[in-house]
Design a protein around this motif. Structure first.
Motif, mmCIF file in Angstrom:
data_model
loop_
_atom_site.group_PDB
_atom_site.id
_atom_site.type_symbol
_atom_site.label_atom_id
_atom_site.label_comp_id
_atom_site.label_asym_id
_atom_site.label_seq_id
_atom_site.Cartn_x
_atom_site.Cartn_y
_atom_site.Cartn_z
ATOM 1 N N HIS A 132 0.823 -1.208 0.000
ATOM 2 C CA HIS A 132 0.000 0.000 0.000
ATOM 3 C C HIS A 132 0.857 1.259 0.000
ATOM 4 O O HIS A 132 0.647 2.173 -0.785
ATOM 5 C CB HIS A 132 -0.917 0.016 1.227
ATOM 6 C CG HIS A 132 -1.827 1.215 1.258
ATOM 7 N ND1 HIS A 132 -1.433 2.446 1.757
ATOM 8 C CD2 HIS A 132 -3.104 1.374 0.843
ATOM 9 C CE1 HIS A 132 -2.420 3.302 1.637
ATOM 10 N NE2 HIS A 132 -3.451 2.681 1.092
ATOM 11 N N ASP B 141 0.065 3.632 -3.239
ATOM 12 C CA ASP B 141 -0.233 4.945 -2.672
ATOM 13 C C ASP B 141 0.944 5.417 -1.826
ATOM 14 O O ASP B 141 1.752 4.605 -1.365
ATOM 15 C CB ASP B 141 -1.492 4.863 -1.798
ATOM 16 C CG ASP B 141 -2.124 6.223 -1.534
ATOM 17 O OD1 ASP B 141 -1.667 7.216 -2.122
ATOM 18 O OD2 ASP B 141 -3.073 6.292 -0.732
ATOM 19 N N VAL B 142 1.064 6.718 -1.663
ATOM 20 C CA VAL B 142 2.005 7.392 -0.761
ATOM 21 C C VAL B 142 3.461 7.300 -1.225
ATOM 22 O O VAL B 142 4.164 8.302 -1.291
ATOM 23 C CB VAL B 142 1.901 6.864 0.690
ATOM 24 C CG1 VAL B 142 2.864 7.632 1.607
ATOM 25 C CG2 VAL B 142 0.474 6.976 1.210
ATOM 26 N N LYS C 208 5.618 3.579 -8.060
ATOM 27 C CA LYS C 208 4.268 3.072 -8.175
ATOM 28 C C LYS C 208 4.259 1.766 -8.978
ATOM 29 O O LYS C 208 5.166 1.489 -9.783
ATOM 30 C CB LYS C 208 3.381 4.106 -8.865
ATOM 31 C CG LYS C 208 3.148 5.357 -8.028
ATOM 32 C CD LYS C 208 2.356 5.027 -6.765
ATOM 33 C CE LYS C 208 1.887 6.281 -6.020
ATOM 34 N NZ LYS C 208 2.982 7.056 -5.456
ATOM 35 N N HIS D 114 -7.780 -1.448 -4.149
ATOM 36 C CA HIS D 114 -6.416 -1.368 -4.684
ATOM 37 C C HIS D 114 -6.100 -2.543 -5.590
ATOM 38 O O HIS D 114 -5.375 -2.388 -6.581
ATOM 39 C CB HIS D 114 -5.402 -1.294 -3.544
ATOM 40 C CG HIS D 114 -5.445 -0.007 -2.791
ATOM 41 N ND1 HIS D 114 -5.334 1.223 -3.401
ATOM 42 C CD2 HIS D 114 -5.584 0.247 -1.461
ATOM 43 C CE1 HIS D 114 -5.404 2.183 -2.492
ATOM 44 N NE2 HIS D 114 -5.557 1.612 -1.318
ATOM 45 N N ASP E 94 -6.471 -0.291 -8.857
ATOM 46 C CA ASP E 94 -5.109 0.215 -9.045
ATOM 47 C C ASP E 94 -4.180 -0.825 -9.669
ATOM 48 O O ASP E 94 -3.485 -0.548 -10.661
ATOM 49 C CB ASP E 94 -4.534 0.672 -7.696
ATOM 50 C CG ASP E 94 -5.280 1.865 -7.124
ATOM 51 O OD1 ASP E 94 -5.775 2.682 -7.924
ATOM 52 O OD2 ASP E 94 -5.375 1.983 -5.897
#
Length: 238
Positions: free
Chosen positions: A12, A45-46, A50, A89, A93
């Motif tokens: 994540h 995320d964050v 990616k 996710h 994602d």
């Protein structure tokens, strides 16, 4: 698929230095268990890189190897979500990151008996009540998964959340106290440290279980997901 595919581990992401280190250590443990395996860690995320960027980099490397006459050694890739449920996710994602590549995506790490047994070992035996604490989500797959975990824990178990619309962990602990529970334990259904995990230590419980990534069997679980995807893909003739 080639003999030595790349394992793309998708976490994540967190701003917590401890949480970042723990996930990096998990990826390193996976690599140590399988010498020669190319393990790439990325995030949804964050943090960077990616997932989409790592997937693209692996594809570029494959193409370069093919152009250099190294097709026999070019790796395929298997994507393993370092996540506890097949929620947004995974479905959005990660699915978008691998779209059109042919790279298989495994089931997420949870729910799994590895995590359930870890929680059972770390919850104090004298706890009158357990609060199963998770990040919280309205996604039906997430809700079903967390209920499966709760059903596997002993004694009285209540659900509490660190985010979302469900009851907050601290409120659940306070209610259990008011109803007569003398020893309340929080079973943290969180993979690594971060903002959500830190809040659990201020929720008024007598004990909080450690992040799930501390269990040595989690690295084996990651490899199990990876190997299963390879067997399935090869068996299907892809």
């Amino acid at each position: 698929m080639s003999e030595h595919p790349t394992l793309i581990a998708v976490a994540h992401g967190t701003r917590s230095p401890a949480g970042r280190r723990q996930i990096q250590e998990l990826a390193a443990a996976v690599a140590r268990r399988r010498p020669g395996l190319d393990v790439r860690l990325c995030y949804v995320d964050v943090q960077e890189p990616k997932a989409a960027d790592v997937v693209a980099a692996v594809i570029d490397e494959q193409r370069a190897q093919h152009d250099n006459g190294e097709q026999g050694r070019q790796p395929g890739a298997v994507v393993v979500p370092l996540l506890l449920s097949a929620g947004y996710h995974v479905r959005v994602d990660i699915a978008e990151a691998v779209a059109g590549t042919g790279f298989p995506v495994t089931a997420p790490l949870g729910p799994d008996d590895v995590f359930l047994e870890s929680l059972r070992r770390n919850v104090p035996a004298d706890a009158d009540a357990i609060v199963l604490a998770s990040a919280g989500s309205s996604d039906p797959l997430w809700v079903r998964g967390i209920r499966e975990v709760a059903a596997g824990l002993p004694g009285r178990v209540e659900l509490g959340y660190t985010s979302g619309s469900g009851p907050r962990v601290a409120d659940v602990v306070a209610r259990l106290r008011a109803e007569g529970a003398r020893t309340v334990a929080i079973a943290a259904y969180l993979l690594a440290e971060g903002l959500f995990y830190r809040t659990l230590h201020n929720a008024g419980a007598d004990a909080v279980t450690p992040p799930l990534c501390h269990d040595a069997q989690v690295a084996d679980l990651v490899l199990g997901r990876f190997d299963s995807a390879i067997l399935t893909t090869v068996g299907s003739g892809l």
